[in-house]
Write a protein that holds these residues in place. Structure first.
Motif, short mmCIF file in Angstrom:
data_model
loop_
_atom_site.label_atom_id
_atom_site.label_comp_id
_atom_site.label_asym_id
_atom_site.label_seq_id
_atom_site.Cartn_x
_atom_site.Cartn_y
_atom_site.Cartn_z
N MET A 9 0.80 -1.21 0.03
CA MET A 9 -0.14 -0.02 0.05
C MET A 9 0.80 1.33 -0.06
O MET A 9 0.38 2.27 -0.55
N ALA A 10 2.12 1.13 0.42
CA ALA A 10 2.81 2.31 0.61
C ALA A 10 3.34 2.77 -0.74
O ALA A 10 3.70 4.17 -0.91
N TYR A 11 3.24 1.94 -1.59
CA TYR A 11 3.69 2.35 -3.09
C TYR A 11 2.71 2.99 -3.73
O TYR A 11 2.96 3.77 -4.70
N VAL A 12 1.56 2.75 -3.74
CA VAL A 12 0.42 3.33 -4.44
C VAL A 12 0.30 4.82 -4.53
O VAL A 12 0.29 5.22 -5.69
N PRO A 13 0.60 5.70 -3.60
CA PRO A 13 0.69 7.11 -3.88
C PRO A 13 1.69 7.62 -4.64
O PRO A 13 1.58 8.27 -5.49
N ARG A 14 2.68 6.79 -4.48
CA ARG A 14 4.15 7.21 -5.25
C ARG A 14 4.02 6.83 -6.83
O ARG A 14 4.20 7.38 -7.46
N LEU A 15 3.25 5.85 -6.82
CA LEU A 15 3.01 5.26 -8.23
C LEU A 15 1.75 6.14 -9.06
O LEU A 15 2.09 6.77 -10.13
N LEU A 39 0.35 1.83 -15.04
CA LEU A 39 -0.22 2.16 -13.96
C LEU A 39 -1.38 1.29 -13.19
O LEU A 39 -1.45 0.81 -12.39
N LEU A 40 -2.48 1.29 -14.29
CA LEU A 40 -3.48 0.33 -14.11
C LEU A 40 -2.98 -1.03 -13.91
O LEU A 40 -3.49 -1.72 -12.73
N GLU A 41 -1.99 -1.55 -14.51
CA GLU A 41 -1.66 -2.89 -14.39
C GLU A 41 -0.81 -3.27 -12.90
O GLU A 41 -1.21 -3.99 -12.04
N MET A 42 -0.02 -2.19 -12.41
CA MET A 42 0.61 -2.00 -11.29
C MET A 42 -0.48 -1.96 -10.04
O MET A 42 -0.45 -2.72 -9.11
N LEU A 43 -1.60 -1.11 -10.08
CA LEU A 43 -2.47 -0.94 -9.25
C LEU A 43 -3.39 -2.17 -8.79
O LEU A 43 -3.74 -2.84 -7.86
N CYS A 44 -3.70 -2.87 -10.20
CA CYS A 44 -4.44 -3.90 -9.94
C CYS A 44 -3.55 -5.23 -9.33
O CYS A 44 -4.08 -5.90 -8.39
N LEU A 67 -3.36 -4.07 -5.51
CA LEU A 67 -4.43 -3.91 -4.54
C LEU A 67 -5.18 -5.38 -4.77
O LEU A 67 -6.26 -5.43 -4.01
N ALA A 68 -5.16 -6.22 -5.42
CA ALA A 68 -5.75 -7.36 -5.71
C ALA A 68 -6.03 -8.00 -4.25
O ALA A 68 -7.10 -8.47 -4.10
N PRO A 69 -4.86 -8.59 -3.71
CA PRO A 69 -5.03 -9.08 -2.40
C PRO A 69 -6.10 -8.23 -1.31
O PRO A 69 -6.86 -9.06 -0.80
N TRP A 70 -5.79 -6.95 -1.55
CA TRP A 70 -6.99 -6.08 -0.76
C TRP A 70 -8.34 -6.30 -0.92
O TRP A 70 -9.23 -6.60 -0.34
N MET A 71 -8.54 -6.28 -2.23
CA MET A 71 -9.92 -6.45 -2.86
C MET A 71 -10.49 -7.70 -2.50
O MET A 71 -11.69 -7.96 -2.12
N ASN A 72 -9.38 -8.88 -2.68
CA ASN A 72 -10.04 -10.10 -2.27
C ASN A 72 -10.48 -10.33 -0.96
O ASN A 72 -11.28 -10.97 -0.51
N ALA A 73 -9.71 -9.52 -0.22
CA ALA A 73 -9.93 -9.63 1.47
C ALA A 73 -11.16 -8.94 1.62
O ALA A 73 -11.89 -9.55 2.30
#
Length: 144
Positions: A1-7, A18-23, A26-32
């Motif tokens: 999560m720490a990398y998301v704002p910098r990305l 960017l969309l690929e990296m965010l997916c 963030l996929a584990p968080w969305m799964n959770a």
């Protein structure tokens, strides 16, 4: 999560990358969150089915609850069965029984991924991020 704002703030990363990296990040968080939401709704619906807990919620009978569970089980099993069928038709390199076992095991493999995700989140929340590496022992050269 720490990398998301910098990305997101980076001007050197194109939108599709960017969309690929965010997916990926963030996929584990969305799964959770998705798992928690589904099990939470199921639990709440079952609690409301118990007599004396007020009007039912989304599910109005235990029969409907069973139908939903069956629909969920079929939905989890169908992709593996389709894969097994296509694999058998196209390649014919495995026995049908082996492919069927793999197809039946597929939903459990997916659930194992969710368990691993929740375990990783628990480790992150508990700040247990040490990684004990496997000790490598010197091996004797094998004679050819």
């Amino acid at each position: 999560m720490a990398y998301v704002p910098r990305l997101i703030a980076s001007r050197r990363i194109r939108n599709h990358a960017l969309l690929e990296m965010l997916c990926y990040l963030l996929a584990p968080w969305m799964n959770a969150f998705g798992t928690a939401a589904v099990f939470g709704l199921w639990g709440y619906a079952m609690w409301r089915l118990v007599p004396g807990h007020g009007d039912t919620f989304m599910i109005h009978s235990w029969g409907q609850m069973g139908a939903v569970a069956l629909f969920w089980a079929i939905g989890m099993t169908a992709p593996g069965l389709v894969w097994a069928t296509v694999h058998r038709i196209q390649l014919r390199d495995e026995k049908a029984a082996t492919l069927l076992r793999a197809a039946i095991a597929y939903p459990f493999f997916l659930l194992l991924g969710l368990v691993a995700t929740w375990r990783a989140i628990g480790r992150q929340v508990a700040r247990r991020n040490a990684w004990a590496k496997t000790e490598r022992l010197a091996e004797e050269p094998v004679a050819a």
